[in-house]
Structures are given as structure tokens and as C-alpha cells.
Design an enzyme around this catalytic site. Sequence first.
Site, PDB file in Angstrom:
ATOM      1  N   SER A 172       0.884  -1.293  -0.111  1.00 23.80           N
ATOM      2  CA  SER A 172       0.021  -0.026  -0.140  1.00 23.80           C
ATOM      3  C   SER A 172       0.941   1.396   0.133  1.00 23.80           C
ATOM      4  O   SER A 172       1.656   1.533  -0.741  1.00 23.80           O
ATOM      5  CB  SER A 172      -1.096  -0.046   1.149  1.00 23.80           C
ATOM      6  OG  SER A 172      -1.881   0.954   1.153  1.00 23.80           O
ATOM      7  N   ASP A 184      -2.533   6.385  -3.225  1.00 22.85           N
ATOM      8  CA  ASP A 184      -1.420   5.805  -2.698  1.00 22.85           C
ATOM      9  C   ASP A 184      -0.870   4.706  -3.463  1.00 22.85           C
ATOM     10  O   ASP A 184      -1.290   4.415  -4.936  1.00 22.85           O
ATOM     11  CB  ASP A 184      -1.725   5.183  -1.300  1.00 22.85           C
ATOM     12  CG  ASP A 184      -2.789   4.264  -1.434  1.00 22.85           C
ATOM     13  OD1 ASP A 184      -3.663   4.190  -2.271  1.00 22.85           O
ATOM     14  OD2 ASP A 184      -2.916   3.635  -0.233  1.00 22.85           O
ATOM     15  N   ASP A 200      -0.917   1.203  -3.897  1.00 20.64           N
ATOM     16  CA  ASP A 200      -2.109   0.303  -4.468  1.00 20.64           C
ATOM     17  C   ASP A 200      -3.312   0.844  -4.837  1.00 20.64           C
ATOM     18  O   ASP A 200      -4.283   0.161  -5.143  1.00 20.64           O
ATOM     19  CB  ASP A 200      -2.180  -0.907  -3.471  1.00 20.64           C
ATOM     20  CG  ASP A 200      -2.945  -0.459  -2.144  1.00 20.64           C
ATOM     21  OD1 ASP A 200      -2.890   0.730  -1.600  1.00 20.64           O
ATOM     22  OD2 ASP A 200      -3.753  -1.481  -1.508  1.00 20.64           O
ATOM     23  N   ASP A 233      -5.987   2.136  -3.364  1.00 22.33           N
ATOM     24  CA  ASP A 233      -7.221   2.090  -2.663  1.00 22.33           C
ATOM     25  C   ASP A 233      -7.402   3.110  -1.870  1.00 22.33           C
ATOM     26  O   ASP A 233      -8.491   3.536  -1.083  1.00 22.33           O
ATOM     27  CB  ASP A 233      -7.210   0.845  -1.798  1.00 22.33           C
ATOM     28  CG  ASP A 233      -6.328   0.880  -0.460  1.00 22.33           C
ATOM     29  OD1 ASP A 233      -5.468   1.797  -0.433  1.00 22.33           O
ATOM     30  OD2 ASP A 233      -5.955   0.219   0.509  1.00 22.33           O
TER      31      ASP A 233
END
Length: 448
Positions: free
Chosen positions: A104, A240, A242, A244
Site C-alpha cells: 500500500s 497511494d 495500491d 485504494d
Amino acid sequence: MGRLFGTDGVRGTANKEITAEFSLNLAQAAAWVLGSQARERGDRPRAVIAHDPRISSDFISAAVSAGLASSGVDVFDAGVVPTPAAAYLTADLDADFGVMISASHNSAPDNGIKFFSRGGHKLPDIVEDEIEAAMGQALTPLGSAVGRVIRFADAEDRYLLHMLGTLPNRLDGLKVVVDCANGAASAISPQAFVDAGAKVIVIGADPDGNNINLGYGSTHLSALQSAVLEHKADIGIAHDGDADRCLAVDHEGSIVDGDHLMVVLAIAMKQAGTLARDTLVTTVMSNLGLRVALEAAGIKFIETKVGDRYVLEAMREGGYSLGGEQSGHIIFSQFATTGDGLLTGLQIAARMVSSSKTLRELVAVMPNFPQVLINVPEVNKHLVDSDQDVQSMVQLAQADLGNQGRVLLRASGTESLVRVMVEAKDQGTAQSWAERIANTVTRKLGKD
């Protein structure tokens, strides 16, 4: 030894905690647990796997794929796509489970492994515990019973079409700066905004394996602020690593956090009749101004513990359609099973176009109460709710703040510290009470 799974999968330093051997063994355990229903039906389990572009994702993804295939699971490799894309594709393919390789918003040396159940949902704790207990147990199919690793060739297109299909209107005439954090959204997020009709300027979209979240993205917003001002853009969108999460920057370069985005979205959905039970689900860390704005708009709210998994649980249990966190994890249950930064950015941009308002005008409905957070380390966090002096100080502060502020004490879930958060109408009051409470926590709960 502590619990293997944290609040968002298994995470650690790549090639230290997250080794190839560990990844393979974890995948075999996941195949044992998450593929059990398919095996009981007499079917071969199927799994979707995806990853972010950090350098270690290649070997970890290969190890996970090997562990799954060696356990008789057919693996559909979606390549580099965002975490919410992996969740969506798991559901869209009707796979038995999904796997995302990402850490992440962490820096490049870290990585992680996250699993999704059938339908693209995050795993409950009890299933994660079953996987952890199954470590070391491996299925050993032979011959044609082993699984294949198959390139999921149209994975990105499926997700992109799904994103575009959520839009209530096009984005023609809007100038958008998209910051992809040199992460998983580097290709797909700019393309989505272009296909929706926006004029797009792209930054932070040159991943080299080592620069994910480095100087760009939702944890480093200065580059986006500068780009918005330089290009005279209407809005800046930050993901960010990833993707999400979504944070934003308005046309004057001011940061717009998840609380402000949720107010805009909740009001829009209420007006459209799509905000289930006229309720927003958020966490205890959301700004007091969010609650003030929601009440003024006739919208109810439900608070959960910190963590998007708790927001998701409350949304699923109550049938709510919108929830999220100040950090930019925002969940639209009509379209997604997890926080989706691209989806959030598109919906905010669409609201700007349909309302003919700037982002600054849209978020002006929410007053922003100054919020001071102090982490108090090296204390006995387990006594925070029972120590009489600490609780007396909290009550004194809350009485002084009245309905114009609030106090939140929270024991850290991973460290020996207590988090003290105070909100008030002015910064000085918030800072003063936060320091007084923190000093009391140190004095009363400090370890000898």
C-alpha cells in the site's frame, strides 16, 4: 509469536519477513482453506492474483502463484493493477478467492500479501486464523491435477469499463492532475479520466520498482499541489501505492482529505436517492466538522473503530452504501467491496461537473475543527480506560469543550502507546488540552 495477519493482510520487509519460501507456504495454506468449497463441489479452485509495481512484487507474486498452482489452484494473473481492481476481478471472474501483493502506502522495501474471499471481500479474522493454522499443510496433486498460471489478459480493460460505468455524467471540460504515487494506478487511473472526457495532467506515473510512494501520492501531496497551481487545474487527485485511497487538492492548492470528500459524496448521493438509509459510516477519528455538516444536511452517521475493515463490516451488516476514513479509504458498496481511490476520484470529479461548482465550494459545507494528535509512548496502554486520574482529566476537558470539541483516547493496537486526540474550535485550545491529557497519561501509566 504474534498474530501473522495484521489489519490489512500480512506485511513486512521483502526478503526478510516476506520471503519467497514464506510466500509459497502462505499460498499453499490459503489454497487449503480458501479452495476447500470448490474441492468439495468437485471443482478445481480458481484464484485471481495481482500486484503493485514495487521490485519485490515480482518474486513474491511468482512464489504465491507457485504455491497456489502446486496446490491444484488455477491462477489468473492480472499483473499490475490496483488493490480494488483485484477485488473487483475476483468477483467478476467468480473466482474462489483473490490475492493482492502490495504494501500500500509503505516504501519500496516493504511488501505484503492480502487475500480476498469469493465476491472480492476482505477475509474475517476467523478465516485468516484458519490460514495461519494451516501453514505447513500442503496439498500435493499430481499430473493434470496441478494448477495452471494463466495470464488474465483483459483484466485492466474489465476494471476500466467497470469504473467508467459508475459515472453519472461525463467529465468534459474538467482539467485534472492525477498523481499515481508511481504505483499500481500509474496506467489505469489517467486512462480512466481521459476516457471520461477530462483533460489530464499526469505526475508520479513512472514506476521503476523502487520509487513507489517516493515524493508522490497521498502521503506526499506537495508535488500535486504545485502541479495543480502550475497547470491551473480544477482538481488534483492523489492515490497511494495500491490505489485504494484518494485524497484531493482544490484549484487553489488546498488539501482536501477523506472527511471532506465523504461529505461531498454523501450529500450528492442523498440528493440522488442512493445513500442507503441516509447514513454515512465513518470512524471515530473523523473530524467533528464532518458530523456538523452531516447533521445540517439531514444525514445520519455511524462510527466504527479505526480501520477500513471495521467500516466495511458495519456497512455490510447494516446495508449502507457509503463509508470511509479520513485517510481517503472510501467505499461505495454499490460498485466496490473495498476502498477504491480511482472510483472516489471519478465520483468527486463527476459531482464537480454536475453541480457546476469548484471543489472548494463543495467542501465549504464542512467546518474543519483543529485536531491535535499526540502519541504517548512506553505506557501501560491497557489501563487507559480504567485509570481514575486519566479519565477525570478527560471528563474535565470534555466538559470545557462542550459540544464544540471532543476528546478521544485510544490504545494502539500494535505498539505500547496511547493516542490522545483532541478537537476544538481553535488550535490553541486543542493543543492545550491534548498536552494536559498526554502529560497525565505519561505520569499515571508510565512504565517504571
